[in-house]
Design a protein around this motif. Sequence first.
Motif, PDB file in Angstrom:
ATOM      1  N   SER A  71       0.752  -0.873   0.025  1.00 43.19           N
ATOM      2  CA  SER A  71       0.110  -0.071   0.016  1.00 43.19           C
ATOM      3  C   SER A  71       0.617   1.144   0.030  1.00 43.19           C
ATOM      4  N   ALA A  72       1.969   1.146   0.335  1.00 40.22           N
ATOM      5  CA  ALA A  72       2.885   2.438   0.366  1.00 40.22           C
ATOM      6  C   ALA A  72       4.778   2.047   0.420  1.00 40.22           C
ATOM      7  N   VAL A  73       5.388   3.053   0.396  1.00 42.87           N
ATOM      8  CA  VAL A  73       6.650   3.079   0.498  1.00 42.87           C
ATOM      9  C   VAL A  73       7.148   4.012   1.518  1.00 42.87           C
ATOM     10  N   VAL A  74       7.920   3.430   2.392  1.00 44.75           N
ATOM     11  CA  VAL A  74       8.513   4.274   3.625  1.00 44.75           C
ATOM     12  C   VAL A  74       9.745   4.716   3.266  1.00 44.75           C
ATOM     13  N   ARG A  75      10.146   6.288   3.373  1.00 45.88           N
ATOM     14  CA  ARG A  75      11.645   6.592   3.162  1.00 45.88           C
ATOM     15  C   ARG A  75      11.664   7.400   4.637  1.00 45.88           C
ATOM     16  N   ASP A 138      12.986  14.309  12.973  1.00 48.67           N
ATOM     17  CA  ASP A 138      13.063  13.534  11.924  1.00 48.67           C
ATOM     18  C   ASP A 138      11.956  13.280  11.124  1.00 48.67           C
ATOM     19  N   GLU A 139      12.186  13.326   9.673  1.00 50.05           N
ATOM     20  CA  GLU A 139      10.988  12.877   8.760  1.00 50.05           C
ATOM     21  C   GLU A 139      10.769  11.492   8.620  1.00 50.05           C
ATOM     22  N   VAL A 140       9.522  10.969   8.491  1.00 48.20           N
ATOM     23  CA  VAL A 140       9.411   9.744   8.093  1.00 48.20           C
ATOM     24  C   VAL A 140       8.343   9.958   6.876  1.00 48.20           C
ATOM     25  N   VAL A 141       8.690   9.644   5.705  1.00 48.90           N
ATOM     26  CA  VAL A 141       8.041  10.044   4.438  1.00 48.90           C
ATOM     27  C   VAL A 141       7.062   8.667   3.878  1.00 48.90           C
TER      28      VAL A 141
END
Length: 220
Positions: A71-75, A138-141
């Motif tokens: 359903s998604a990709v995490v960066r 910190d970012e979680v995209v």
Amino acid sequence: MSDRSRAAVWTGRLGVLLVVAGLAVGGWVGWQVWGTDVVAQRTHRDLVERAERAWGRGGTAALATEHGRLSAVVRIPRFGKDYAVPVLEGTSDEVLASGFGRVTDGAPAGGRGNLVLAAHRVTHGEPLRDMPSLRPGDEVVVETAAWTYTYVLDTGGDDLTVPFTAGWVLDEVPRNPDGGVQPAQRPGQRLLTLTTCAELFHTDGRLVAFGHLESRERTR
């Protein structure tokens, strides 16, 4: 054959069996620690590439794969510019061997409530091996077919350790019963919870980090 000779033969056989057993155990441990990483990292790359191709052609739905629904990709920029791990629906062993698992009782990416993502810290690609290095801010995209959501962490990766039975971290607005680390206690938020093992090897503890949705933009 004398008793002494028989004892020597059985001692020799026992020694061989112990050596073979030791090699088998060593091989199994080696596979768990290193072998599963190689396989999982290949799976991560394959699933991310498949998602990018499908979504680049205008696909708008989660992908059905042999590992589950993607359903998604995490960066996570803190983990490097090439870090990209697929998100699959559910938290079965098969899913967690292939990337992040989304707790399906929680919010979807970008939705109101609590988006809960779980992953291994060791073996199976180690998506959250460096969880303790995460810091507030910190970012979680989280990239889906239609939208890219940027979450910002409010707590660090090792600020909170809970037993695996601590179901409160999955709630719509997690409230710490001990009055410790928790997200802001406001209804209607769009939250993110990351969770993984507290130690590199077997443990009943879980590291937990909380964040909130900062922004979204069209993926393509």
